[in-house]
Write an enzyme that holds these catalytic residues in place. Structure first.
Site, PDB file in Angstrom:
ATOM      1  N   HIS A   1     -17.359   2.593   0.777  1.00 37.07           N
ATOM      2  CA  HIS A   1     -17.095   1.482   1.381  1.00 37.07           C
ATOM      3  C   HIS A   1     -17.531   1.295   2.936  1.00 37.07           C
ATOM      4  O   HIS A   1     -17.235   2.394   3.503  1.00 37.07           O
ATOM      5  CB  HIS A   1     -15.535   1.279   1.215  1.00 37.07           C
ATOM      6  CG  HIS A   1     -14.930  -0.143   1.529  1.00 37.07           C
ATOM      7  ND1 HIS A   1     -14.336  -0.198   2.612  1.00 37.07           N
ATOM      8  CD2 HIS A   1     -15.139  -1.233   1.175  1.00 37.07           C
ATOM      9  CE1 HIS A   1     -13.904  -1.635   2.891  1.00 37.07           C
ATOM     10  NE2 HIS A   1     -14.356  -2.158   1.855  1.00 37.07           N
TER      11      HIS A   1
ATOM     12  N   ASP B   1      -4.422  -0.673  -1.757  1.00 34.98           N
ATOM     13  CA  ASP B   1      -5.823  -0.744  -1.314  1.00 34.98           C
ATOM     14  C   ASP B   1      -6.750   0.009  -2.179  1.00 34.98           C
ATOM     15  O   ASP B   1      -6.452   1.000  -2.872  1.00 34.98           O
ATOM     16  CB  ASP B   1      -5.732   0.501  -0.085  1.00 34.98           C
ATOM     17  CG  ASP B   1      -6.626   0.043   1.220  1.00 34.98           C
ATOM     18  OD1 ASP B   1      -6.742  -1.048   1.574  1.00 34.98           O
ATOM     19  OD2 ASP B   1      -7.002   0.908   1.848  1.00 34.98           O
TER      20      ASP B   1
ATOM     21  N   CYS C   1      -1.938  -2.568   7.725  1.00 39.29           N
ATOM     22  CA  CYS C   1      -2.058  -3.697   6.676  1.00 39.29           C
ATOM     23  C   CYS C   1      -0.505  -4.578   6.476  1.00 39.29           C
ATOM     24  O   CYS C   1      -0.559  -5.541   5.993  1.00 39.29           O
ATOM     25  CB  CYS C   1      -2.001  -2.903   5.315  1.00 39.29           C
ATOM     26  SG  CYS C   1      -4.042  -2.292   4.957  1.00 39.29           S
TER      27      CYS C   1
ATOM     28  N   LYS D   1      -7.157  -5.070  -3.028  1.00 35.87           N
ATOM     29  CA  LYS D   1      -8.010  -5.522  -1.809  1.00 35.87           C
ATOM     30  C   LYS D   1      -8.782  -4.465  -1.141  1.00 35.87           C
ATOM     31  O   LYS D   1      -8.508  -3.239  -1.402  1.00 35.87           O
ATOM     32  CB  LYS D   1      -6.822  -6.038  -0.656  1.00 35.87           C
ATOM     33  CG  LYS D   1      -5.847  -5.021  -0.207  1.00 35.87           C
ATOM     34  CD  LYS D   1      -4.908  -5.467   0.616  1.00 35.87           C
ATOM     35  CE  LYS D   1      -4.063  -4.222   1.288  1.00 35.87           C
ATOM     36  NZ  LYS D   1      -4.634  -3.228   2.062  1.00 35.87           N
TER      37      LYS D   1
ATOM     38  N   ASP E   1       0.809  -1.431   0.025  1.00 39.55           N
ATOM     39  CA  ASP E   1      -0.076   0.064   0.020  1.00 39.55           C
ATOM     40  C   ASP E   1       0.908   1.346   0.057  1.00 39.55           C
ATOM     41  O   ASP E   1       0.361   2.376   0.802  1.00 39.55           O
ATOM     42  CB  ASP E   1      -1.053   0.076   1.026  1.00 39.55           C
ATOM     43  CG  ASP E   1      -1.948  -1.149   1.194  1.00 39.55           C
ATOM     44  OD1 ASP E   1      -1.940  -1.957   0.246  1.00 39.55           O
ATOM     45  OD2 ASP E   1      -2.832  -1.088   1.955  1.00 39.55           O
TER      46      ASP E   1
HETATM   47  C1  VGL Z   1      -4.545   0.753   5.681  1.00 41.09           C
HETATM   48  C2  VGL Z   1      -6.371   1.481   7.145  1.00 41.09           C
HETATM   49  C3  VGL Z   1      -7.244   1.350   6.295  1.00 41.09           C
HETATM   50  C4  VGL Z   1      -3.199   0.445   5.384  1.00 41.09           C
HETATM   51  C5  VGL Z   1      -5.698   0.496   4.787  1.00 41.09           C
HETATM   52  O1  VGL Z   1      -2.855   0.336   4.460  1.00 41.09           O
HETATM   53  O2  VGL Z   1      -2.457   0.094   6.736  1.00 41.09           O
HETATM   54  N1  VGL Z   1      -4.973   1.153   6.958  1.00 41.09           N
HETATM   55  N2  VGL Z   1      -6.715   0.935   4.943  1.00 41.09           N
HETATM   56 ZN    ZN Z   2      -8.401   0.862   3.438  1.00 37.52          ZN
END
Ligand code: VGL
Ligand code: ZN
Length: 242
Positions: free
Chosen positions: A90, A84, A189, A144, A46
């Site tokens: 969402h 992400d 993540c 994802k 991410d």
């Molecule tokens: C993430 C919060 C929401 C991350 C993704 O990449 O850590 N954190 N979505």
């Molecule tokens: Zn997220």
């Protein structure tokens, strides 16, 4: 660290061949430092605009991982990136729940969920990879969190803890034994991806200085403790073999 027969574990490991996933399956610990070879994959989690300064869910210093990861990725023959990738509305967005604010918790059918600011909306600038991230070495991108009702911190299994993304099969089919995990955010993540990698039988290593954390009410310390308990090794870039 002294081993069972008083032999220093590090010197034992130095002479040992890669035991990899087999060791994990036996309940043994993985090597302290991973070999970077044809059976080792780098998983970049991410590294997207919304998690970098100026983004919707900015991780402090998030962009600082970019040059570190670019240099690291050149040394791996397998590189996978996660992205992400949420639809508008969402269920992990606070704005999707009346009266809820970002960083509050909510009970979802699959468990407790942190509510986030809207971020990484499919097709938006914020969902794009950081412009400085070298995408050349990436052989696969796993998206994802694209189902409205279920979040996915992990690159392997969604938050319902049952729906696979396909990454386990992809890595297995390519003969991967070891995973080195970097990116954003350490406590969400990266944490979930690393624990799931270990659970799937891969040796899992998180490179601390190639990650940055959100650190929500002690979440970073908890994440490191959980990772340690679940056979994820914490290393630094400087520990990796040249
Ligand atoms: C993430 C919060 C929401 C991350 C993704 O990449 O850590 N954190 N979505
Ligand atoms: Zn997220």
């Amino acid at each position: 660290m002294a081993g069972a027969f008083g032999i220093d574990r590090r010197s034992l490991m130095a002479g040992a061949v890669a035991v990899g996933a087999a060791a994990a399956a036996r309940g043994a610990r993985a090597q302290e430092i991973p070999v970077i070879d044809a059976r080792t994959a780098l998983i970049v989690v991410d590294v997207q605009n919304d998690f970098c300064p100026g983004g919707k869910l900015a991780v402090p210093g998030g962009d600082e991982v970019v040059p570190v990861i670019n240099a690291l990725a050149k040394r791996f023959s397998h590189v996978v990136m996660t992205q992400d990738w949420h639809p508008a509305g969402h269920s992990s967005f606070a704005s999707s729940h009346t009266g809820k604010r970002p960083f509050e918790m909510i009970a979802m059918p699959y468990g407790q969920q942190v509510l986030w600011p809207e971020h990484c909306v499919q097709g938006s600038k914020g969902a794009e990879f950081h412009a400085g991230l070298d995408m050349t070495p990436a052989q696969a991108v796993i998206r994802k969190g694209y189902r409205r009702e279920v979040d996915s911190y992990s690159g392997f299994v969604e938050a319902d803890r049952t729906t696979p993304t396909g990454l386990t099969g992809y890595l297995r089919e390519r003969g991967i034994l070891r995973t080195v995990i970097v990116g954003l955010a350490t406590d969400f993540c990266v944490n979930w991806t690393a624990q799931d990698a270990a659970r799937a039988g891969f040796d899992a290593y998180v490179v601390e200085d190639a990650c940055r954390a959100i650190d929500l009410e002690g979440s970073l310390a908890r994440a490191w403790a959980e990772m340690a308990e679940n056979d994820v090794s914490r290393i630094k870039t400087a520990d990796l073999p040249g």
